[in-house]
Design an enzyme around this catalytic site. Structure first.
Site, PDB file in Angstrom:
ATOM      1  CE  LYS A  53      -3.183  -2.499   2.957  1.00 40.49           C
ATOM      2  NZ  LYS A  53      -3.629  -2.647   4.372  1.00 40.49           N
ATOM      3  N   GLY A  54       2.123   1.084   0.380  1.00 44.46           N
ATOM      4  CA  GLY A  54       2.995   2.229   0.657  1.00 44.46           C
ATOM      5  C   GLY A  54       3.138   3.224  -0.475  1.00 44.46           C
ATOM      6  CD  GLU A 109       8.540  -0.901  -3.467  1.00 44.46           C
ATOM      7  OE1 GLU A 109       7.759  -0.152  -2.851  1.00 44.46           O
ATOM      8  OE2 GLU A 109       8.903  -1.989  -3.028  1.00 44.46           O
ATOM      9  CG  ASP A 110       6.908   2.010  -0.146  1.00 40.77           C
ATOM     10  OD1 ASP A 110       7.734   1.213  -0.651  1.00 40.77           O
ATOM     11  OD2 ASP A 110       6.120   1.671   0.748  1.00 40.77           O
ATOM     12  CG  ASP A 113      15.513  -1.493   4.707  1.00 36.39           C
ATOM     13  OD1 ASP A 113      16.721  -1.239   4.757  1.00 36.39           O
ATOM     14  OD2 ASP A 113      14.851  -1.813   5.709  1.00 36.39           O
ATOM     15  CE  LYS A 141      14.523   2.617   5.861  1.00 38.25           C
ATOM     16  NZ  LYS A 141      14.164   1.749   6.980  1.00 38.25           N
ATOM     17  CG  PHE A 162      10.836   1.893  10.661  1.00 34.14           C
ATOM     18  CD1 PHE A 162      11.025   0.719   9.946  1.00 34.14           C
ATOM     19  CD2 PHE A 162       9.548   2.389  10.805  1.00 34.14           C
ATOM     20  CE1 PHE A 162       9.949   0.050   9.387  1.00 34.14           C
ATOM     21  CE2 PHE A 162       8.462   1.714  10.251  1.00 34.14           C
ATOM     22  CZ  PHE A 162       8.670   0.551   9.538  1.00 34.14           C
ATOM     23  CB  VAL A 163      10.981   7.105   7.559  1.00 32.56           C
ATOM     24  CG1 VAL A 163      12.346   7.660   7.911  1.00 32.56           C
ATOM     25  CG2 VAL A 163      11.044   6.308   6.258  1.00 32.56           C
ATOM     26  CG  ASP A 169       2.469   0.474   7.317  1.00 27.73           C
ATOM     27  OD1 ASP A 169       3.357   0.328   6.468  1.00 27.73           O
ATOM     28  OD2 ASP A 169       1.940  -0.477   7.915  1.00 27.73           O
ATOM     29  NE  ARG A 175      -0.746   1.803   5.044  1.00 31.49           N
ATOM     30  CZ  ARG A 175       0.254   0.996   4.695  1.00 31.49           C
ATOM     31  NH1 ARG A 175       1.276   1.467   4.020  1.00 31.49           N
ATOM     32  NH2 ARG A 175       0.242  -0.285   5.022  1.00 31.49           N
TER      33      ARG A 175
HETATM   34  P1  IMP Z   1      13.362  -4.329   1.357  1.00 30.39           P
HETATM   35  O1  IMP Z   1      12.911  -5.597   0.693  1.00 30.39           O
HETATM   36  O2  IMP Z   1      14.257  -4.587   2.532  1.00 30.39           O
HETATM   37  O3  IMP Z   1      13.991  -3.342   0.385  1.00 30.39           O
HETATM   38  O4  IMP Z   1      12.074  -3.677   2.016  1.00 30.39           O
HETATM   39  C1  IMP Z   1      11.205  -2.889   1.296  1.00 30.39           C
HETATM   40  C2  IMP Z   1       9.852  -2.799   1.969  1.00 30.39           C
HETATM   41  O5  IMP Z   1       9.949  -2.776   3.407  1.00 30.39           O
HETATM   42  C3  IMP Z   1       9.185  -1.486   1.589  1.00 30.39           C
HETATM   43  O6  IMP Z   1       8.385  -1.630   0.426  1.00 30.39           O
HETATM   44  C4  IMP Z   1       8.373  -1.157   2.826  1.00 30.39           C
HETATM   45  O7  IMP Z   1       7.114  -1.772   2.758  1.00 30.39           O
HETATM   46  C5  IMP Z   1       9.134  -1.754   3.963  1.00 30.39           C
HETATM   47  N1  IMP Z   1      10.005  -0.751   4.633  1.00 30.39           N
HETATM   48  C6  IMP Z   1      11.352  -0.705   4.600  1.00 30.39           C
HETATM   49  N2  IMP Z   1      11.820   0.327   5.314  1.00 30.39           N
HETATM   50  C7  IMP Z   1      10.723   0.963   5.816  1.00 30.39           C
HETATM   51  C8  IMP Z   1      10.562   2.129   6.652  1.00 30.39           C
HETATM   52  O8  IMP Z   1      11.503   2.812   7.088  1.00 30.39           O
HETATM   53  N3  IMP Z   1       9.274   2.467   6.946  1.00 30.39           N
HETATM   54  C9  IMP Z   1       8.198   1.761   6.506  1.00 30.39           C
HETATM   55  N4  IMP Z   1       8.311   0.670   5.720  1.00 30.39           N
HETATM   56  C10 IMP Z   1       9.566   0.262   5.385  1.00 30.39           C
HETATM   57 MG    MG Z   2       5.964  -2.012   1.165  1.00 31.67          MG
END
Ligand code: IMP
Ligand code: MG
Length: 193
Positions: A53-54, A109-110, A113, A141, A162-163, A169, A175
């Site tokens: 949803k992000g 993508e939002d 990470d 990040k 974490f944001v 969310d 959100r």
């Molecule tokens: P990744 O697979 O580690 O890159 O994680 C990506 C997903 O984790 C994002 O699409 C978010 O849903 C969630 N996520 C990662 N960091 C944050 C954050 O700081 N706040 C909220 N959601 C996060």
């Molecule tokens: Mg996500």
């Protein structure tokens, strides 16, 4: 109506730390991204794929900053792993309606990470034979990615904290904040702020 320079947290919530990206900075950067994407996709009809949803707020604002005929679609994924880390094993909870064959697909993508979610998505969508596949991520990040991301478009690089806000969310809350702020886990927060 808030201004571009607003940096104070308008919400008195002890779980929110500091503003990482202001509402004004978001607006400005998204207009820039929209202009760049408009120029890059001239003569094509991009299909924006929002990751629920992000990314829904970002996609809504970005789509309106792109001056081209375009289409939007959404998918929802959930990753297995603990609350704060991603395992890279991703499950598609809601798939796209659109057939990607021959389409110019832009994943919206939002936040990236570890990059594992995106890496999975890219492989999954690539197998559907799009004419092109690129990624626009609002936030990246700093220094945590274990995989090569190949992001065509990036909004902001942020510290590895974490944001929340602007679509992001914690347990479905925050959100709707119009800016991005750090989230302080109540258990780690202590009383020293
Ligand atoms: P990744 O697979 O580690 O890159 O994680 C990506 C997903 O984790 C994002 O699409 C978010 O849903 C969630 N996520 C990662 N960091 C944050 C954050 O700081 N706040 C909220 N959601 C996060
Ligand atoms: Mg996500």
């Amino acid at each position: 109506m808030s201004t571009a320079d607003e940096v104070d947290l308008p919400v008195d919530d002890p779980c929110l730390g500091r503003v990482v990206v202001t509402e004004g900075a978001l607006k400005k950067r998204i207009v820039e991204l929209g202009r760049t994407i408009t120029a890059d996709y001239e003569g094509r009809i991009p299909l924006l794929v929002g990751v629920l949803k992000g990314a829904c707020f970002f996609l809504a604002d970005l789509a309106r900053a792109i001056d081209l005929p375009l289409e939007i679609d959404f998918m929802a994924v959930s990753s297995y792993g603990s609350a704060t880390t991603t395992s890279g094993v991703v499950r598609i909870v809601k798939d796209l309606d659109a057939d990607l064959t021959g389409r110019h697909v832009l994943i919206v993508e939002d936040i990236v990470d570890s990059g594992l979610t995106l890496s999975y998505l890219r492989r999954n969508l690539m197998a559907r034979h799009p004419a092109s596949l690129e990624v626009v991520a609002l936030l990246v990040k700093e220094g945590l990615q274990s995989v090569d991301l190949e992001l065509a478009y990036e909004g902001f690089t942020i510290p590895p904290e974490f944001v929340v806000g602007y679509g992001l969310d914690v347990a479905e809350r925050y959100r709707n904040l119009p800016y991005l702020a750090t989230y302080l886990d109540p258990e780690q927060r202590g009383d020293h702020r």
